[in-house]
Design an enzyme around this catalytic site. Structure first.
Site, mmCIF file in Angstrom:
data_model
loop_
_atom_site.group_PDB
_atom_site.id
_atom_site.type_symbol
_atom_site.label_atom_id
_atom_site.label_comp_id
_atom_site.label_asym_id
_atom_site.label_seq_id
_atom_site.Cartn_x
_atom_site.Cartn_y
_atom_site.Cartn_z
ATOM 1 N N HIS A 67 0.818 -1.207 0.000
ATOM 2 C CA HIS A 67 0.000 0.000 0.000
ATOM 3 C C HIS A 67 0.857 1.265 0.000
ATOM 4 C CE1 HIS A 67 -3.521 2.415 1.778
ATOM 5 N NE2 HIS A 67 -3.961 1.932 0.640
ATOM 6 N N LYS B 188 3.214 4.444 -0.993
ATOM 7 C CA LYS B 188 3.074 5.412 -2.079
ATOM 8 C C LYS B 188 4.236 6.400 -2.004
ATOM 9 C CE LYS B 188 -1.940 5.073 -1.560
ATOM 10 N NZ LYS B 188 -1.894 4.047 -0.515
ATOM 11 N N ASP C 290 15.829 11.854 -8.476
ATOM 12 C CA ASP C 290 17.268 12.140 -8.337
ATOM 13 C C ASP C 290 17.774 12.045 -6.900
ATOM 14 O OD1 ASP C 290 17.489 12.513 -11.029
ATOM 15 O OD2 ASP C 290 17.682 14.695 -10.963
ATOM 16 N N HIS D 34 -9.737 10.908 1.807
ATOM 17 C CA HIS D 34 -8.742 9.867 1.537
ATOM 18 C C HIS D 34 -7.408 10.160 2.226
ATOM 19 C CE1 HIS D 34 -6.246 7.064 -0.992
ATOM 20 N NE2 HIS D 34 -7.331 6.341 -0.831
ATOM 21 N N LYS E 147 -4.560 10.570 5.096
ATOM 22 C CA LYS E 147 -4.198 9.792 6.274
ATOM 23 C C LYS E 147 -3.118 10.569 7.022
ATOM 24 C CE LYS E 147 -4.806 6.054 3.036
ATOM 25 N NZ LYS E 147 -5.486 6.916 2.068
ATOM 26 N N ASP F 219 0.231 16.546 19.793
ATOM 27 C CA ASP F 219 0.762 17.483 20.800
ATOM 28 C C ASP F 219 1.211 18.815 20.209
ATOM 29 O OD1 ASP F 219 0.217 15.914 22.985
ATOM 30 O OD2 ASP F 219 2.202 15.008 23.069
#
Length: 505
Positions: A170, A172, A177, A404, A406, A411
């Site tokens: 999952h 991504k 470079d 979508h 996440k 704190d």
């Protein structure tokens, strides 16, 4: 050819060797690694970040990509400016306008001598022959992670080897470079980039510069050289290289240049475009690190990322904001959150409503825990399907919005952004990654803006006469049934909630 590029699943090398006689084991000494290009002054990518007088070897600078068009522009800018290498790692790589644009730009980079490594999960079915022709280009390598053994009978493959194929990559990331990287929650497809889709994902990722870029590259190398990353030429041997004439003909037929330069979606109209062109991009800086699961999590189910995150969360002192589109806290997780709230931690959880959730089965199990969370004093918000995602071009025709992103704000000083949802699948089945950065200024700015955004775009979950209700703070209306959801979605979520599938969500 641009239409054929899709994400692919790869399994254990030994399993594939036994299932596909044409695939031969790779010599373990034949490893491909990222270039230690670092922060060389002659990199054309460095000009994007030259206005910041900070040390990228000891700190991480980041630019937040919270709008779809900026997220696509940033990826295209890195691809077009790369001089040596481009490494891409994705769970979903669709076959639509935005993914075709990226494939074209990657092909152009390969034509000018840039080494392209593309690692795709295999849950999404693609045209193997088309990918093999791209892979035959001398500067393009494609590998599929944990692939189906029966390429034209994937349902049969899944049914016959469910335990293996149910575990996915999952992660991504895009690394250019070893100078800059993009890490976060976005896959590659129209709905992630605010382009002509009937659903628009409110997503989030970071463009990185500095110490965490090499960490991202090292993570990529581990996956690329793992037993589970199968070269495309093993799956389709003996392919001829795609011709430049065919690529150019398809680009012209698909009108890719026009769609992103002369029509409604015009990169040059974006403020980010001017900042990149002029080298005036202002970054947030702070110490950072990349956390990730090892590739063999799909065999061991041991999560290095969960271990790191558990240690981080155990040290929370006073505030915690969790943003997770798929939120299945489980009984033990709900108890832990409730205990934290009772000891004084101010907890806010933001997830999808039933109407905005594209996986209603997830909502069916999440709904079991809502009452306990609210009773513990946790602020619980569900994003409206009709939420207005801030976007230069409005919703570009989208009929439904869906969260979508996440992320976590901890704190008032720590930012966590990645691919990981707060659910059993992310914890135990899929491999995940994230970037964690200490940046009080950005976190506090986000916290300051959050209440207004929630009032406008989400329902607050409250209790009325001991039952769950939805408060639309913007209008003052209280609803007593899943808002904006059809009766069929309500029935589907309810039925899913009685099935024994929580550990698969």
């Amino acid at each position: 050819m641009l239409r054929s590029l899709s994400k692919a699943l790869f399994g254990s090398m030994l399993i594939l060797v036994s299932a596909c006689s044409s695939i031969q084991p790779r010599d373990p000494s034949e490893k491909s690694t990222s270039f230690q290009y670092g922060y060389q002054e002659d990199s054309s990518l460095a000009k994007f970040f030259e206005s910041d007088n900070r040390d990228p070897k000891t700190e991480t600078g980041f630019y937040p990509l919270n709008q779809g068009h900026d997220a696509l522009l940033a990826r295209i800018a890195l691809i077009e400016s790369a001089g040596k290498s481009l490494d891409l790692q994705y769970y979903i790589y669709r076959n639509d306008e935005t993914s075709q644009l990226m494939t074209w730009r990657l092909y152009e980079a390969a034509q000018r001598g840039v080494r392209i490594r593309l690692l795709l999960d295999d849950m999404q079915k693609r045209n193997d022959a088309g990918m093999a022709e791209l892979n035959a280009h001398p500067n393009i390598e494609i590998r599929l992670f944990n692939p189906h053994q029966y390429r034209s009978a994937r349902i049969f493959a899944f049914a016959s080897d469910f335990s293996r194929l149910n575990r996915r990559m999952h992660n991504k990331a895009l690394i250019a470079d070893s100078v800059s990287a993009i890490v976060g929650g976005r896959n590659i497809g129209n709905e992630y980039f605010s382009f002509e889709s009937n659903v628009e994902f409110g997503d989030f990722d970071l463009m990185l510069y500095g110490e965490t870029v090499q960490q991202t590259a090292d993570q990529f190398d581990l996956y690329w050289n793992s037993l589970y990353a199968i070269p495309m030429e093993w799956i389709v041997p003996g392919s001829e290289k795609v011709s430049d004439e065919l690529i150019q003909a398809q680009v012209k037929k698909l009108q890719l240049e026009e769609k992103f330069s002369t029509s409604t979606y015009n990169f040059k109209l974006l403020p980010l475009y001017q900042k990149l062109q002029q080298g005036t991009l202002e970054l947030y800086w702070g110490p950072g690190r990349i956390w990730f699961d090892l590739p063999d999590k799909i065999a061991t189910q041991e999560s290095q990322l969960v271990d790191n995150l558990s240690e981080l969360l155990a040290g929370i002192e006073h505030s915690f904001v969790l943003i997770s589109p798929y939120f299945v806290p489980t009984e033990s997780g709900t108890k832990a959150l409730a205990e934290a709230a009772k000891r004084g931690v101010n907890i806010t959880i933001i997830t999808n409503s039933l109407a905005s959730n594209d996986v209603f089965a997830v909502h069916g199990w999440y709904a079991k825990y809502r009452k306990d969370l609210v009773e513990a004093g946790i602020q619980l918000w569900e994003v409206k399907a009709s939420a207005s995602i801030k976007n230069k071009w409005s919703l570009t025709g989208s009929s439904r919005s869906s969260l979508h992103a996440k992320a976590m704000l901890i704190d008032e000083h720590t930012l966590f952004v990645g691919s990981m949802n707060w659910d059993p699948r992310s914890a135990e089945l899929n491999t995940e990654m994230a970037v964690v950065i200490e940046q009080p200024e950005y976190v506090q700015e986000s916290l300051h803006q959050l209440p207004q955004q929630l009032r406008a775009n989400a329902y607050q979950i409250i209790l009325r006469d001991s039952d769950i209700a939805w408060l639309d703070v913007a209008t003052g209306e209280t609803l007593h049934s899943e808002p904006e959801a059809s009766v069929w979605r309500k029935m589907g979520a309810w039925f899913s909630g009685i099935l024994p599938i929580e550990d698969q969500l």
